[in-house]
Design an enzyme around this catalytic site. Structure first.
Site, PDB file in Angstrom:
ATOM      1  N   CYS A   1     -33.085  -8.140  52.213  1.00  0.00           N
ATOM      2  CA  CYS A   1     -33.574  -7.959  50.671  1.00  0.00           C
ATOM      3  C   CYS A   1     -33.470  -8.970  50.148  1.00  0.00           C
ATOM      4  CB  CYS A   1     -32.782  -6.618  50.375  1.00  0.00           C
ATOM      5  SG  CYS A   1     -32.867  -6.625  48.396  1.00  0.00           S
TER       6      CYS A   1
ATOM      7  N   CYS B   1     -31.587  -8.814  46.633  1.00  0.00           N
ATOM      8  CA  CYS B   1     -30.384  -8.483  46.652  1.00  0.00           C
ATOM      9  C   CYS B   1     -29.693  -9.668  46.715  1.00  0.00           C
ATOM     10  CB  CYS B   1     -29.949  -7.807  47.951  1.00  0.00           C
ATOM     11  SG  CYS B   1     -30.834  -6.098  48.130  1.00  0.00           S
TER      12      CYS B   1
END
Length: 310
Positions: free
Chosen positions: A47, A50
């Site tokens: 991700c 993230c």
């Protein structure tokens, strides 16, 4: 009280920020949040956002110096935990997702990458919800009103909670307490009116959710059947799910929350999807209505989690 920017000494970073797994979730998030809010960062190695959000969130949590803690959960490595939490209502379909837990339950969240200023505002708000800021003495007034309520002096509690709201119209503890005081006076309609009149900013606060749960259970109690007859029906046919659910409601109406939870857990074990998951929904209503550190809540949540993970 602890100053969110000063606090009572700076906590070690490794105590404030931890990697959490399915095995440690109950201890590091649910149990820890009984004392201090825990901000959970659901992330994955693939991700991109993230990788930006995580360090920013860690910096904001570290800056709060112990007013909040942080748990990092890699959803790829803890898929069963993520699925179980999603079943309990957390929107974990996309990441990053950040959820704040306080007193055993989610109280706030956001998704996606956001500016650093919003991250810091989020952490500050959660710290304040956990008591990490001064309140001009209103906390003592809330405690006094709660004592009135515990001593059976509901009318006095109404007066004090009302006065607190006059000083701070966004005081969730006062709104929740005022609603519970009207519940104690057996005026469920007025209790509901109090909650409906609360500002939108605190509409989802745990104190208001607890009062809503108590109102719902109070209305159920008015239609609860006789315990003995319902117990006989369940004993005669343990697969009569409707009778077991009604028995749980009757037991709670007779102020035996522990026995009610036991019956609902058994119903969930037998058929978790019965009546659109009614057993789990009723369990959450009972948990929300009780104090988060009540043994009935702690034991019930642990047993429910065990059944979900089984």
């Amino acid at each position: 009280m602890m100053d969110i920017l000063g606090g009572a000494g700076e906590a070690p970073a490794n105590d404030l920020i931890k990697d959490v797994t399915e095995e440690t979730f109950m201890a590091e998030v649910v149990d820890t949040s009984m004392q201090v809010p825990v901000i959970v960062d659901f992330w994955a190695p693939w991700c991109g956002p993230c990788k930006t959000l995580g360090p920013q969130l860690e910096a904001a949590v570290t800056k709060a110096k112990g007013a909040v803690k942080m748990a990092k959960i890699n959803v790829d490595e803890n898929q069963r935990l993520a699925q179980a939490l999603a079943q309990q209502g957390l929107p974990l379909q996309s990441i990053p997702t950040v959820v704040a837990f306080f007193q055993g339950r989610p109280v706030d969240m956001f998704q996606g990458a956001v500016p650093q200023s919003e991250i810091e505002a989020f952490v500050k708000r959660i710290a304040e919800a956990g008591g990490g800021t001064a309140d001009g003495g209103l906390g003592e007034a809330v405690a006094m009103a709660e004592q009135f309520l515990e001593d059976g002096q509901a009318e006095d509690a109404v007066q004090v909670f009302t006065a607190i709201i006059g000083e701070d119209d966004k005081n969730a503890a006062a709104y929740g307490g005022l609603a519970r005081a009207h519940i104690a006076l057996e005026d469920l309609d007025q209790a509901e009116a109090v909650l409906n009149g609360a500002p939108a900013e605190i509409a989802d606060a745990p104190e208001l959710e607890a009062a809503r749960a108590q109102i719902e259970l109070g209305r159920q109690a008015a239609n609860a059947g006789p315990v003995a007859e319902l117990r006989a029906k369940v004993d005669a046919n343990p697969d009569d799910h409707e009778a077991r659910f009604d028995l749980a409601q009757a037991l709670h109406a007779s102020e035996d929350a522990e026995a009610a939870v036991t019956e609902l857990l058994e119903l969930f074990r037998r058929d978790r999807e019965w009546n659109d998951g009614a057993a789990k929904a009723q369990l959450f209503t009972i948990f929300d209505a009780l104090k988060p550190n009540d043994p009935v809540v702690l034991n019930g949540r642990r047993k429910l989690s065990s059944l979900i993970f089984a």
